[in-house]
Design a protein around this motif. Sequence first.
Motif: not given
Length: 296
Positions: A26-29, A32-33, A93-94, A98-100
């Motif tokens: 997903p784009e949000e993943v 996020a990274f 920081g995690d 999003h489950g990835w």
Amino acid sequence: MVASEGAAALPADAALADAALADAVPEEVLAAFGVAGVSPVRLPGGQGTTWRAGPVVLKPADSAPADRWDADVFDVLTGPGFRVPRPVRAVTGDWVAHGWTAWRWVAGAAADWSGVSPRWPELIAVSRALHAALAGIRVPRWRVTREIRWTIGDQVAWGERDPGPLLGPAAGPLAGQVRRLLAARRPVDLPDQLIHADLTGNVLFDDGAPPAVIDFSPLCRPAGLPLAVVAVDALMWHRARPEVLDRLADEPELDQLLVRALIYRLVTGIVLRAGTDGIDAAGRAGEPVTDLVLAR
């Protein structure tokens, strides 16, 4: 867990493989990274759920607490003779977003274990180096006793779980093989420690650099067990010759480690494939290896 380019896989259940191909990252993943706008490319191996996006390897989290613990270990793990991919924190920081999860990509290719692979001396060396570095890390019990097929197989192999419910008709020919191996177990006088239990396709070789160890599969068992698991895997699924066991001749308690490694693999195969067509294929692969291990 981590997967990277060149990682090999054991035969997988077709339904799991189909499910693994269902969704891209997903784009949000990606955002996020820190790799928004990068087109991810699916990597071979594993269950088909791992993607590379530039310098980052992305994979769905198996269990957020477990994946966080694994990332904490690999974030600081170091030593001569091996490389590991470092985990990547999300913008929060995690280690999980999003489950990835995300890891730095590492170069290298898995070995061909057919015949008597010339990579055996390197594999033995990297396993021993890695496990020397892992030896001082305390393993929380919850991390190695989750109710997943790997821990079920491990517990049966080491006499910590009743195998009876697993060895019914749905286990096919594997049930008899497991029973024969269980009868051959003898006490093993070796210390337990944190190990990587699945090195077969997860050691990547790259000329000019130490081997890279990916896709952490933690258990708490003797340090020689991972090499026995590779030997069993190579014999069952990679057309290795029986002479590969000579490469491990100086491993303490080798014969008993091989018995437990094979029980581990057969039982995880039962959990994954019981009642399916795949159980017969696993039985055909396991029978000559069971005979070989029990003849030692």
